[in-house]
Design a protein around this motif. Sequence first.
Motif, PDB file in Angstrom:
ATOM      1  N   ARG A 195      47.720  42.300  47.012  1.00 11.78           N
ATOM      2  CA  ARG A 195      47.289  43.447  46.213  1.00 11.78           C
ATOM      3  C   ARG A 195      46.112  44.185  46.860  1.00 11.78           C
ATOM      4  NH1 ARG A 195      43.627  44.496  43.119  1.00 11.78           N
ATOM      5  NH2 ARG A 195      43.834  46.305  41.731  1.00 11.78           N
TER       6      ARG A 195
ATOM      7  N   GLU B 188      42.464  42.404  33.188  1.00  9.68           N
ATOM      8  CA  GLU B 188      42.289  43.467  34.184  1.00  9.68           C
ATOM      9  C   GLU B 188      43.515  43.645  35.080  1.00  9.68           C
ATOM     10  OE1 GLU B 188      38.937  44.720  37.480  1.00  9.68           O
ATOM     11  OE2 GLU B 188      38.571  42.967  36.227  1.00  9.68           O
ATOM     12  N   PHE B 189      44.212  42.517  35.381  1.00 11.37           N
ATOM     13  CA  PHE B 189      45.370  42.554  36.299  1.00 11.37           C
ATOM     14  C   PHE B 189      46.564  41.906  35.603  1.00 11.37           C
ATOM     15  CE2 PHE B 189      41.456  41.738  38.788  1.00 11.37           C
ATOM     16  CZ  PHE B 189      41.360  42.950  39.471  1.00 11.37           C
TER      17      PHE B 189
ATOM     18  N   MET C  11      49.325  39.847  37.445  1.00 15.47           N
ATOM     19  CA  MET C  11      48.952  38.714  38.298  1.00 15.47           C
ATOM     20  C   MET C  11      49.796  37.472  37.960  1.00 15.47           C
ATOM     21  SD  MET C  11      45.116  37.138  38.606  1.00 15.47           S
ATOM     22  CE  MET C  11      45.128  36.250  37.040  1.00 15.47           C
TER      23      MET C  11
ATOM     24  N   TYR D 288      37.983  39.778  42.678  1.00 14.25           N
ATOM     25  CA  TYR D 288      38.411  38.913  41.568  1.00 14.25           C
ATOM     26  C   TYR D 288      37.346  37.885  41.173  1.00 14.25           C
ATOM     27  CZ  TYR D 288      42.815  40.574  43.668  1.00 14.25           C
ATOM     28  OH  TYR D 288      43.810  41.332  44.212  1.00 14.25           O
TER      29      TYR D 288
END
Length: 333
Positions: A271, A248-249, A252, A318
């Motif tokens: 973020r 998803e990120f 990161m 998250y």
Amino acid sequence: MFDLTDLTTLKLPFMAKSVIKLSSVENVCVSMQELCSIPRLVVGGGSNLVVLEPKFDGIVLRPEIQYYEVTEIGNDVYLEVGAGHPWHKLVMRTLDAGWFGLENLALIPGWMGAAPIQNIGAYGVELKDHCHRVKLYDFEEQAIIELSACELNFGYRHSVFKENPDRFLVLTVTLRLSKHAAPRVSYGVISEELERRGLDAEKPLDIARAVISIRQSKLPDPDITPNVGSFFKNPVVRSEVADRLLDEFPEMPVYFDGEYTKIAAGWLIDRLGFRGRQVGGFAVNDRQALVITNDGTGTADDLRELVALILSSVKATYGLSLAVEPTQLGQLN
Ligand code: EPU
């Protein structure tokens, strides 16, 4: 009551019933036993302590021990250092003497005695890499004892002291250093900084210079802007959890270590737009989102509110629970 607010770098109000300064190991032997049943708090440089209750109905111990003894065995240097030495000065003194190992840990605030408590670390090196032995007062046994590094259960910002918060008082730490330089510059920003400033990656003093300038550019100076460094630990999760988050990120920052992966909490918070976010006198630092600063007017409730906001946003986005890094006196939530 004694006003000890200025002993902590976060500058939240702090009063204590009494303060005892310990100037030597001998001094500790005679004065400790009667303190075993009284609430105690050890305060060195005060740079990793968050005081949430203004009045402490106990005794503050200040281990100002200045012991310093060097034993050289071949190329190894064993340096036994009293808990009261300011850490950064010690780092620079060892480098000036030509003893290497602590260069990546330059400019960390606080005193020697606190270094093993949270296993201080920066730029790819931790205290555990150079800690040989510690001398302690054990309030449970009511005696001075020595533990070797392998008995200290060191981990990421973790040690036996975190598992037994009130049991020990660090008196001296024996560090293992070397007359041979063994530079560790794999942490990306160090090599970039060395190159940018034309410094020599083979020279520990140059590595320390690079670390100092990175820290000065990223982290607010606690002597000027009240703060306790990183307020949260980087979460360590099972690698499959990190992999799911990376789907998803993808940007990161993560540090894979086999089964487990460390995630950069500063990035997670940043973020979410927290840099510069203020609650009363407390704010998320505008350069490093892992650092919370006090403008001098902040209250414990301001801090609680800001921390609760960060924790709930990180959890909601998250699914991760951040842990507070510094030692707390009183309740944060
Ligand atoms: N990042 C952001 N935004 C931010 C902050 C960080 O995107 O606001 C990103 C950085 O760009 C980088 C990553 O997150 O990709 C990690 O950031 P950084 O290198 O600054 O390190 P950190 O993980 O935030 C840890 C230690 C620091 C130590 C540095 C350098 C902890 C809790 N903190 O911070 O230690 O100086 O690494 O090794 O592990 C302290 O304990 O008080 C402390 C300052």
